[in-house]
Enzyme design. Structure first.
Site, PDB file in Angstrom:
ATOM      1  CG  ASP A 211     -70.350  52.225  12.624  1.00  0.00           C
ATOM      2  OD1 ASP A 211     -69.603  52.101  11.748  1.00  0.00           O
ATOM      3  OD2 ASP A 211     -71.498  52.705  12.412  1.00  0.00           O
TER       4      ASP A 211
ATOM      5  CD  GLN B  66     -75.741  53.285   6.869  1.00  0.00           C
ATOM      6  OE1 GLN B  66     -75.175  52.221   6.700  1.00  0.00           O
ATOM      7  NE2 GLN B  66     -75.189  54.402   6.566  1.00  0.00           N
TER       8      GLN B  66
ATOM      9  CE  LYS C 274     -71.526  50.928   5.835  1.00  0.00           C
ATOM     10  NZ  LYS C 274     -72.420  51.791   6.582  1.00  0.00           N
TER      11      LYS C 274
END
Ligand code: NAD
Length: 287
Positions: free
Chosen positions: A120, A97, A53
């Site tokens: 997300d 994460q 990422k």
């Protein structure tokens, strides 16, 4: 024999397009979109994902930051970190994460993210927006699945879609997105009584159960579109949730593992970050 849906090539094309759009923005004096990734602990798989990422966000020209916190940090430190990035004007996307190490409250961490920066798409407000069909940030892996279905030219409208797996991360949101596109959707899970019959009726199969090759090739209806979200490491090899070698003989289109949905997820995260940047600027300007 199925046509292979090349997620890697598709992701590369999306990143190139993103880089071009970000270049065009910054050339006019606008700022680059900003993404922060917060990694708690030292899980090796998470470190690989976070590294990707970081690398790809920088490559497309974003401001990219990484925060690492020790696994034994208190939850309050994680929340304080999220809140500091909520307040930063130059940050448009905050990604925590997952999974968090044992002892952390994941739901509380996700809920602490400013929903306009929840790239997300997992904040309850964004999940609710998906459920009600209102504007919001959609989760990355599900939109990757929809994008890949889109590349086949097959329109889900009126088709029978079967999703295997009902997680909040993949199964449920992908089912909602298919419904939004007018498919008739069956959402299967670990208590589904006859998975074979369900999958056998599907024009579109999305497998997201995390069980290596659970969906057997001979279950697949001739001509179906098969999207395999699964990433399972078996004897050092990456295996999907679909028995690829057999399924490929029956499907019209199929994603490989690796090289299917996996590479798309980060590309979609970057798309969400640019979209969040534009949406936040518009909101600030009162447009
Ligand atoms: P999860 O463990 O949260 O959920 C799995 C779901 O599958 C559950 O709803 C469960 O009911 C269902 N399931 C389990 N066993 C089943 C069975 N025998 N029959 C029918 N359903 C069954 O997993 P998740 O987070 O949704 O991830 C699913 C898979 O997708 C995993 O392999 C994961 O690694 C992968 N994944 C890939 C990406 C990507 O970027 N490609 C992103 C997220 C997850």
């Amino acid at each position: 024999m199925a046509a292979i849906i090349d997620g890697k090539a598709e992701a590369t094309a999306i990143r190139e397009s993103l880089a071009e759009r970000i270049r065009a923005r910054t050339a006019t004096g606008a700022r680059a979109p900003g993404l922060v990734t917060i990694l708690v602990g030292e899980d090796p798989a998470s470190q690989v994902y976070v590294g990707r990422k970081q690398r790809e966000s920088k490559e497309v020209g974003m401001l990219s930051e990484l925060v690492t916190l020790p696994a034994n940090s208190p939850q309050s430190e994680l929340i304080a970190c999220i809140e500091s990035y909520n307040a930063r004007m130059d940050i448009d996307g905050i990604l925590v994460q997952l999974p968090l190490p044992k002892g952390f409250d994941e739901a509380a961490a996700i809920t602490a993210i400013d929903p306009s920066k929840d790239v997300d798409g997992l904040h309850p407000l964004n999940q609710g927006a998906l459920f009600t069909g209102s504007p919001g940030i959609r989760p990355c892996t599900p939109i990757s699945c929809m994008h890949l279905i889109g590349t086949t030219g097959v329109d889900p409208h009126g088709l029978h879609a079967v999703v295997v797996g009902r997680s909040a991360l993949v199964g449920k949101p992908v089912a909602m997105l298919l419904l939004e596109r007018d498919a008739t959707v069956v959402l299967c899970h670990s208590r589904t009584s006859d998975l074979r019959a369900q999958v056998g009726a599907a024009d579109i199969v999305v497998a997201a159960c995390g069980v290596p090759e659970l969906v057997q090739g001979e279950w697949i209806k001739e001509g179906a579109v098969v999207i395999d979200v699964g990433i399972n490491r078996v004897n050092g090899k990456l295996i999907g949730d679909v028995e690829f070698a057999e399924a490929e003989k029956r499907a019209a289109y199929i994603t490989p593992v690796p090289g299917g949905v996996g590479p798309m997820t980060v590309a979609m995260l970057l798309e969400n970050t640019l979209a969040a940047c534009v949406a936040r600027e518009r909101a600030q300007e009162g447009v």
